[in-house]
Design an enzyme around this catalytic site. Structure first.
Site, PDB file in Angstrom:
ATOM      1  N   GLY B  42      85.493  -2.094  58.577  1.00  0.00           N
ATOM      2  CA  GLY B  42      86.669  -1.955  57.721  1.00  0.00           C
ATOM      3  C   GLY B  42      87.864  -2.570  58.420  1.00  0.00           C
ATOM      4  O   GLY B  42      87.713  -3.373  59.351  1.00  0.00           O
ATOM      5  N   GLY B  45      87.682  -1.773  62.234  1.00  0.00           N
ATOM      6  CA  GLY B  45      86.558  -2.383  62.945  1.00  0.00           C
ATOM      7  C   GLY B  45      86.572  -3.898  62.902  1.00  0.00           C
ATOM      8  O   GLY B  45      86.410  -4.566  63.930  1.00  0.00           O
ATOM      9  N   SER B 284      96.549   4.461  40.385  1.00  0.00           N
ATOM     10  CA  SER B 284      97.685   4.250  41.274  1.00  0.00           C
ATOM     11  C   SER B 284      98.784   5.279  41.050  1.00  0.00           C
ATOM     12  O   SER B 284      99.127   5.647  39.934  1.00  0.00           O
ATOM     13  CB  SER B 284      98.264   2.859  41.075  1.00  0.00           C
ATOM     14  OG  SER B 284      99.503   2.792  41.742  1.00  0.00           O
ATOM     15  N   ARG B 330     102.611  13.982  47.338  1.00  0.00           N
ATOM     16  CA  ARG B 330     101.220  14.145  46.924  1.00  0.00           C
ATOM     17  C   ARG B 330     100.721  15.583  47.013  1.00  0.00           C
ATOM     18  O   ARG B 330     100.107  16.089  46.084  1.00  0.00           O
ATOM     19  CB  ARG B 330     100.319  13.278  47.805  1.00  0.00           C
ATOM     20  CG  ARG B 330     100.470  11.827  47.520  1.00  0.00           C
ATOM     21  CD  ARG B 330      99.567  10.999  48.405  1.00  0.00           C
ATOM     22  NE  ARG B 330      99.738   9.588  48.054  1.00  0.00           N
ATOM     23  CZ  ARG B 330      99.139   8.586  48.661  1.00  0.00           C
ATOM     24  NH1 ARG B 330      98.319   8.824  49.671  1.00  0.00           N
ATOM     25  NH2 ARG B 330      99.349   7.344  48.270  1.00  0.00           N
ATOM     26  N   HIS B 401      91.074  12.531  49.109  1.00  0.00           N
ATOM     27  CA  HIS B 401      91.374  11.110  49.177  1.00  0.00           C
ATOM     28  C   HIS B 401      91.358  10.566  50.601  1.00  0.00           C
ATOM     29  O   HIS B 401      90.920   9.446  50.850  1.00  0.00           O
ATOM     30  CB  HIS B 401      92.750  10.898  48.548  1.00  0.00           C
ATOM     31  CG  HIS B 401      93.259   9.502  48.585  1.00  0.00           C
ATOM     32  ND1 HIS B 401      92.565   8.470  48.013  1.00  0.00           N
ATOM     33  CD2 HIS B 401      94.378   8.968  49.118  1.00  0.00           C
ATOM     34  CE1 HIS B 401      93.251   7.348  48.198  1.00  0.00           C
ATOM     35  NE2 HIS B 401      94.343   7.617  48.872  1.00  0.00           N
ATOM     36  N   ARG B 435      99.520  12.083  55.257  1.00  0.00           N
ATOM     37  CA  ARG B 435      99.747  10.648  55.426  1.00  0.00           C
ATOM     38  C   ARG B 435     100.606  10.114  54.291  1.00  0.00           C
ATOM     39  O   ARG B 435     100.414  10.468  53.141  1.00  0.00           O
ATOM     40  CB  ARG B 435      98.418   9.902  55.432  1.00  0.00           C
ATOM     41  CG  ARG B 435      98.584   8.400  55.425  1.00  0.00           C
ATOM     42  CD  ARG B 435      97.277   7.678  55.467  1.00  0.00           C
ATOM     43  NE  ARG B 435      96.515   7.747  54.233  1.00  0.00           N
ATOM     44  CZ  ARG B 435      96.745   6.985  53.160  1.00  0.00           C
ATOM     45  NH1 ARG B 435      97.733   6.104  53.153  1.00  0.00           N
ATOM     46  NH2 ARG B 435      95.988   7.100  52.091  1.00  0.00           N
ATOM     47  N   LEU B 441      96.472   1.576  55.845  1.00  0.00           N
ATOM     48  CA  LEU B 441      96.102   0.175  56.064  1.00  0.00           C
ATOM     49  C   LEU B 441      96.833  -0.343  57.289  1.00  0.00           C
ATOM     50  O   LEU B 441      96.282  -1.036  58.139  1.00  0.00           O
ATOM     51  CB  LEU B 441      96.455  -0.660  54.827  1.00  0.00           C
ATOM     52  CG  LEU B 441      95.773  -0.222  53.524  1.00  0.00           C
ATOM     53  CD1 LEU B 441      96.201  -1.113  52.370  1.00  0.00           C
ATOM     54  CD2 LEU B 441      94.259  -0.259  53.669  1.00  0.00           C
TER      55      LEU B 441
HETATM   56  C1  LIG Z   1      90.818   4.547  46.483  1.00  0.00           C
HETATM   57  C2  LIG Z   1      91.617   4.442  47.752  1.00  0.00           C
HETATM   58  C3  LIG Z   1      92.831   3.796  47.755  1.00  0.00           C
HETATM   59  C4  LIG Z   1      93.581   3.686  48.931  1.00  0.00           C
HETATM   60  N1  LIG Z   1      94.769   3.035  48.891  1.00  0.00           N
HETATM   61  C5  LIG Z   1      95.479   2.898  50.033  1.00  0.00           C
HETATM   62  C6  LIG Z   1      96.714   2.184  50.029  1.00  0.00           C
HETATM   63  O1  LIG Z   1      97.167   1.685  48.996  1.00  0.00           O
HETATM   64  N2  LIG Z   1      97.390   2.050  51.190  1.00  0.00           N
HETATM   65  C7  LIG Z   1      96.916   2.576  52.362  1.00  0.00           C
HETATM   66  O2  LIG Z   1      97.557   2.398  53.382  1.00  0.00           O
HETATM   67  N3  LIG Z   1      95.751   3.243  52.395  1.00  0.00           N
HETATM   68  C8  LIG Z   1      95.016   3.421  51.270  1.00  0.00           C
HETATM   69  N4  LIG Z   1      93.830   4.110  51.309  1.00  0.00           N
HETATM   70  C9  LIG Z   1      93.293   4.577  52.605  1.00  0.00           C
HETATM   71  C10 LIG Z   1      92.655   3.419  53.391  1.00  0.00           C
HETATM   72  O3  LIG Z   1      92.009   2.557  52.507  1.00  0.00           O
HETATM   73  C11 LIG Z   1      91.648   3.872  54.429  1.00  0.00           C
HETATM   74  O4  LIG Z   1      92.143   4.931  55.163  1.00  0.00           O
HETATM   75  C12 LIG Z   1      91.326   2.744  55.408  1.00  0.00           C
HETATM   76  O5  LIG Z   1      91.007   1.580  54.729  1.00  0.00           O
HETATM   77  C13 LIG Z   1      90.210   3.124  56.358  1.00  0.00           C
HETATM   78  O6  LIG Z   1      89.841   1.996  57.138  1.00  0.00           O
HETATM   79  P1  LIG Z   1      88.819   2.131  58.337  1.00  0.00           P
HETATM   80  O7  LIG Z   1      88.690   0.798  58.956  1.00  0.00           O
HETATM   81  O8  LIG Z   1      89.242   3.240  59.220  1.00  0.00           O
HETATM   82  O9  LIG Z   1      87.445   2.611  57.698  1.00  0.00           O
HETATM   83  P2  LIG Z   1      86.556   2.033  56.481  1.00  0.00           P
HETATM   84  O10 LIG Z   1      87.174   0.925  55.774  1.00  0.00           O
HETATM   85  O11 LIG Z   1      86.126   3.234  55.724  1.00  0.00           O
HETATM   86  O12 LIG Z   1      85.303   1.422  57.217  1.00  0.00           O
HETATM   87  C14 LIG Z   1      84.315   2.172  57.811  1.00  0.00           C
HETATM   88  C15 LIG Z   1      83.278   1.233  58.359  1.00  0.00           C
HETATM   89  O13 LIG Z   1      82.411   1.953  59.218  1.00  0.00           O
HETATM   90  C16 LIG Z   1      81.071   1.696  58.908  1.00  0.00           C
HETATM   91  N5  LIG Z   1      80.317   2.885  59.274  1.00  0.00           N
HETATM   92  C17 LIG Z   1      80.633   4.182  59.037  1.00  0.00           C
HETATM   93  N6  LIG Z   1      79.711   4.984  59.575  1.00  0.00           N
HETATM   94  C18 LIG Z   1      78.801   4.190  60.167  1.00  0.00           C
HETATM   95  C19 LIG Z   1      77.615   4.429  60.906  1.00  0.00           C
HETATM   96  N7  LIG Z   1      77.170   5.646  61.141  1.00  0.00           N
HETATM   97  N8  LIG Z   1      76.938   3.366  61.374  1.00  0.00           N
HETATM   98  C20 LIG Z   1      77.360   2.110  61.140  1.00  0.00           C
HETATM   99  N9  LIG Z   1      78.480   1.817  60.473  1.00  0.00           N
HETATM  100  C21 LIG Z   1      79.183   2.850  59.989  1.00  0.00           C
HETATM  101  C22 LIG Z   1      81.068   1.353  57.437  1.00  0.00           C
HETATM  102  O14 LIG Z   1      79.954   0.573  57.137  1.00  0.00           O
HETATM  103  C23 LIG Z   1      82.386   0.579  57.328  1.00  0.00           C
HETATM  104  O15 LIG Z   1      82.155  -0.756  57.705  1.00  0.00           O
HETATM  105  C24 LIG Z   1      93.086   4.246  50.132  1.00  0.00           C
HETATM  106  C25 LIG Z   1      91.867   4.900  50.130  1.00  0.00           C
HETATM  107  C26 LIG Z   1      91.138   5.029  48.952  1.00  0.00           C
HETATM  108  C27 LIG Z   1      89.874   5.815  48.964  1.00  0.00           C
END
Ligand SMILES: Cc1cc2nc3c(=O)[nH]c(=O)nc-3n(C[C@H](O)[C@H](O)[C@H](O)COP(=O)(O)OP(=O)(O)OC[C@H]3O[C@@H](n4cnc5c(N)ncnc54)[C@H](O)[C@@H]3O)c2cc1C
Ligand code: FES
Lengths: 247, 637
Positions: B42, B45, B284, B330, B401, B435, B441
């Site tokens: 994500g 990562g 949204s 929220r 969320h 948050r 992001l």
């Molecule tokens: C619908 C929605 C809308 C949102 N809108 C916003 C917004 O407008 N603005 C904002 O700032 N935030 C927003 N957020 C929050 C934000 O999107 C997330 O908090 C953020 O993207 C998380 O990023 P991350 O890299 O931590 O994890 P993620 O993007 O969740 O990535 C996790 C990664 O880990 C991998 N993974 C997990 N477990 C394992 C495992 N055991 N083995 C191997 N791989 C694994 C997955 O495959 C994935 O690649 C929103 C969230 C949602 C649900």
């Protein structure tokens, strides 16, 4: 509501595979197509049969993970809609619905409805980027980009990489996918320095992966859940020609 | 264990630059001798893996999707904050820092949050340079909007697909490193354990989700960017595969888990339609700018909404929070909606939704303006529910969320296991008890692009590569443990599906460890969850075998972990005898129903140490000091 689901069953890549038909009851109109498959799988698991494997993740049409052929159409009958967004109210009560994996040389079947789309990843690694190291970027507003250009680039960048274009194309071509990335980056100044080389490398990688050529059927545009236009393909051809000639 | 956040000394504004100038570096020629595993692709990562590759380390990046580009970050809609002050409306690094600390209800670390605000501008620069097509003004400059009640316009966006575009930016940087050979991708792999040698994280063990093979990977450091755990509630806005397994397995190996009870419930989601529901779709938050939230004044009023006269409607947010009205934060909006429904005022077929009405805005601004502003959201709503928001009010309901809690990390983002880092939503660090919109992001990218690539060298310089192979006993032991768990899951062969258990856990969590919590409910939740766990290992039916593609088996392992995590969340919520941010304890509220913090006793991070599945975990407190911002009570009246 009740449906007959005629679905492709294939144990592994080597299995020849065949259709099986199941009855699914208690479907409600608000259910998504994939939730209907969840329901079927719950029944199969409890009966000790193996569930129908399919891929999905976001279930809101943005991650591009889901991808199946429903009644002969990639992502099903509704335009600009992924399988996970498709609601059951679009199907007549009692109907028999046929479900198959995306079929293309570039997408071998892993199991049931699950296919291997790693070829897309290798195409992206063949130049689907603008070369810039972290930390070396100038202030974002030093580069002015006209609004209409940014919007156009965004239209192409909206591709979710699901592969429906490949599944819909009679030639199994990945041109819509590749051209969307080529277009996005060639429209923007950031992508300009590498544009020729990028187009050539990505197109050649697409060929190497066994995807077919585009012969203007435009089925890809009709199947694309994000309505990516085939104009992108025209642009890719120009970029490719320019790139190939300047080499 | 004594928790040391290792916050650099000196004034807030210079802590990060000072840290950077004092840490140890790895000689460029030696970098390629180090192997780093990044779990997750994500924002956190992918940004980390790409940048570490650029720096010259050898990187392996793992995800469970079929492609790195599909990580859950892809679905973020609204935008990303940055203190660029392009709008000249008084924004600054300090103001973003201040808003984040206050929004988090004073339960985050000042030093981390300041660094986040400081790095926010460079993130936007980086994304633009990669070709992220942010929205622009006619003059070609970047456009901004105000988001989530902020008083300045500091949110950058790409239509309603900001997460997608940011992730595709990281992904392209990642693929560039794949192209150069610095990064190797391992998709369709699920990390099931972290391997420790001499007390340090030295590798991971994964299940290959296609073949079922258990694979071993050795390395010099491991970075976890595996996302949040909202899916513990079963229904949430997260993707259906999001899970806590990677973080949970690290917790069981000794990494502390911080503030597990801090979760965020989003007020504007589509209501549940039936038992077959698999997730809840977020609408949204911007809709609240023009929509008015209401329920009928009479319980069980079944008249169609348009036939209910003004005098019979309760615009409860406007009534309770006159200053903020429909734009109340929220947590406050979510709680008020659930309360209305619990008390019998809810609408729709299930009685679990409230109206979000655009009639007045349509009247005032006309169809066209509303269509311009929310056309795609209205269309999406119409498609899912078969109801046209131009003709009748939308129905919305809150849904889990985001999870502020996560693995405890110090200033360098290292967990309590040396060599194991946590970034993005997987760590607990920057959002305190709540948050702010558009800040996740920002944090994921700050951690991945800028923090980890710098801080990791300090550790690596002291821990030189030693040729450790996967034939080491620690790997064998870990593999044996996993094989054992897999065969016991497959061996139960009971009568209930994995989904049945997940659904039941979600119900307990939502009712008792959801938005409003109390001692009685939390105590019940703990025993309910324990009973569920016992039942799970007696009655679950997984089916199939390990040596094949088997989704039911993947889910079975995740749900086993969710059940344990759910219990820890309830314990943490019970221990924290105060209300703050998203954690609302009914016993602790002001006379007008607002969250009542207890700074005397709980101005701390609660970090839990695993002691055994059946044992009470040990609580460690990291006390938070607020040297730059005075503690104050939030008020949105
Ligand atoms: C619908 C929605 C809308 C949102 N809108 C916003 C917004 O407008 N603005 C904002 O700032 N935030 C927003 N957020 C929050 C934000 O999107 C997330 O908090 C953020 O993207 C998380 O990023 P991350 O890299 O931590 O994890 P993620 O993007 O969740 O990535 C996790 C990664 O880990 C991998 N993974 C997990 N477990 C394992 C495992 N055991 N083995 C191997 N791989 C694994 C997955 O495959 C994935 O690649 C929103 C969230 C949602 C649900
Ligand atoms: S599951 Fe993400 S697009 Fe369908």
């Amino acid at each position: 509501m009740k449906y007959q689901i005629k679905v492709w069953r294939q144990k592994n890549p080597d299995d020849t595979g065949k259709f099986e038909t199941y009855t699914v009851e208690d479907v409600i109109p608000e259910m998504s197509f994939l939730e209907m498959l969840d329901l079927l799988n719950e029944q199969l698991i409890k009966r000790g049969e193996s569930p129908v494997e399919f891929d999905s993740d976001c279930r809101e049409g943005i991650c591009g993970t889901c991808g199946i052929v429903i009644d002969g159409m990639a992502h099903g009958p509704k335009r600009a809609c992924t399988a996970c967004e498709l609601r059951m109210r679009n199907f007549d009560e009692g109907a028999t619905i046929t479900v198959e994996p995306f079929r293309a040389r570039g997408f071998p079947v892993i199991k049931d409805l699950v296919v291997d789309r790693c070829a897309f990843e290798r195409i992206m690694a063949a130049g689907g980027y603008a070369s810039v190291n972290t930390g070396s970027a100038p202030d974002a507003n030093t580069m002015l980009i006209p609004k209409y250009i940014a919007e156009k680039a965004m239209d192409s960048a909206a591709c979710i990489g699901c592969g429906a274009c490949v599944a819909a194309c009679p030639n199994g071509s990945a041109s819509l996918f590749v051209s969307a990335k080529v277009t996005q980056l060639s429209l923007l100044p950031q992508g300009t320095p590498e544009r020729g080389r990028r187009a050539v490398r990505m197109v050649e990688q697409m060929d190497r992966e066994g995807f077919g050529n585009c012969s203007n059927h435009a089925e890809c545009e009709a199947a694309c859940p994000k309505s990516i236009s085939i104009e992108n393909i025209a642009r890719m051809r120009r970029e490719y020609m320019k790139g190939a000639l300047s080499d | 264990m004594k928790l040391d956040a290792k916050i650099p000394t000196g004034p807030l504004e210079t802590k990060w630059s000072r840290y950077l100038s004092e840490i140890k570096l790895v000689n460029p020629a030696n970098k390629r001798k180090y192997e780093i595993l990044v779990v997750g692709s994500g924002l956190g990562g992918a940004a980390a893996a790409a940048t570490l590759g650029e720096l010259g380390y050898r990187v392996k990046c793992f995800c469970y999707q079929d492609s790195a580009r599909r990580a859950h970050s892809i679905s973020a809609q609204g935008g990303i904050n940055a203190a660029k002050n392009y709008q000249n409306d008084g924004d600054s690094v300090y103001r973003l820092f201040f808003d984040t600390i206050k929004g988090g209800d004073f339960r985050a670390r000042e030093a981390n949050v300041y660094r986040l605000a400081e790095l926010s501008g460079a993130i936007i620069d980086q994304c633009v340079a990669q070709g992220v097509p942010f929205a622009r003004e006619y003059g070609g400059q970047l456009a901004n909007r105000s988001f989530g009640g902020a008083q300045v316009s500091r949110t950058f966006y790409a239509r309603g697909q900001t997460g997608q575009q940011l992730l595709l930016g990281c992904y392209s940087a990642l693929m560039r490193q794949v192209d150069t050979g610095m990064v190797s991708l391992f998709s369709r792999r699920e990390m099931l354990d972290v391997v420790m040698v001499d007390g340090r994280a030295r590798g991971i063990v994964c299940r290959n989700l296609v073949t079922g093979e258990i694979e071993k990977y050795a390395a010099d450091a491991v970075c976890l960017a595996t996302g949040g755990y909202s899916t513990v509630y079963f229904l949430s806005t997260n993707a259906v595969n999001c899970n806590a397994t990677a973080a949970w397995r690290c917790y069981k190996k000794g990494a502390l888990f911080a503030n597990p009870c801090f979760t965020q419930i989003h007020p504007t989601c589509l209501p549940q339609a039936g038992e077959g529901q698999s997730k809840l779709t977020l609408m949204s938050e911007s809709l609240r700018n023009d929509g008015r939230v209401w329920v009928p004044k009479a319980k069980g009023d079944k008249r169609p909404p348009r036939e209910i006269p003004e005098s019979d409607r309760d615009y409860f947010l406007e009534r309770k929070y006159p200053a903020f009205g429909n734009l109340a934060p929220r947590d406050i909006s979510s709680r008020a909606a659930k309360e209305a429904c619990d008390n019998g005022y809810g609408v729709g077929p299930t009685g679990f939704s409230v109206y979000l009405d655009f009639a007045e805005a349509i009247e005032r601004l006309g169809d066209n303006v509303i269509r311009e502003r929310y056309g795609n959201l209205f269309a999406m709503y119409h498609e899912i529910t078969d109801e046209d928001p131009f003709k009748q009010p939308m129905r919305i309901y809150p849904a889990p969320h985001y999870t502020m809690g996560g693995l405890w990390v110090d200033y360098s983002l290292m967990t309590t296991i040396p060599g194991l880092y946590a970034l993005g939503e997987a760590n607990f660090s920057d959002h305190g008890a709540n948050r702010l919109g558009a800040s996740a992001l920002m944090q994921g990218l700050a951690d991945g692009y800028f923090v980890i690539p710098a801080t990791i060298s300090d550790y690596l310089a002291d821990n030189r590569p030693d040729g450790l192979g996967t034939d080491h006993d620690a790997f064998t032991e870990s593999v044996n443990g996993i094989n054992e768990q897999v065969s016991s899951l497959l061996g139960v062969n009971g009568s209930k599906s994995v989904r049945d258990f997940h659904w039941e856990l979600g119900r307990i969590m939502w009712e008792k460890v959801g938005m409003a919590r109390n001692e009685k409910g939390l105590t019940e939740a703990i025993s309910d969850i324990q009973a569920l766990r016992e039942d799970y290992w007696k009655n679950v039916k997984v089916g199939g075998s390990n040596e094949e593609f088997n989704k039911s088996l993947e889910f079975a392992g995740r749900v086993a972990d969710f059940i344990e995590l759910g219990e820890l969340m309830a314990r943490d919520a019970l221990d924290r005898a105060e209300s703050c941010g998203g954690h609302f304890r009914e016993e602790y509220q002001t006379s007008d129903g607002e969250a009542l913090r207890n700074d005397e006793e709980f101005c701390n991070v609660s970090a839990w140490e695993f002691k055994g599945v059946d044992k009470y975990p040990e609580l460690h407190r990291e006390f938070l000091e607020f040297e730059n911002i005075g503690l104050s009570q939030r008020s949105y009246k």
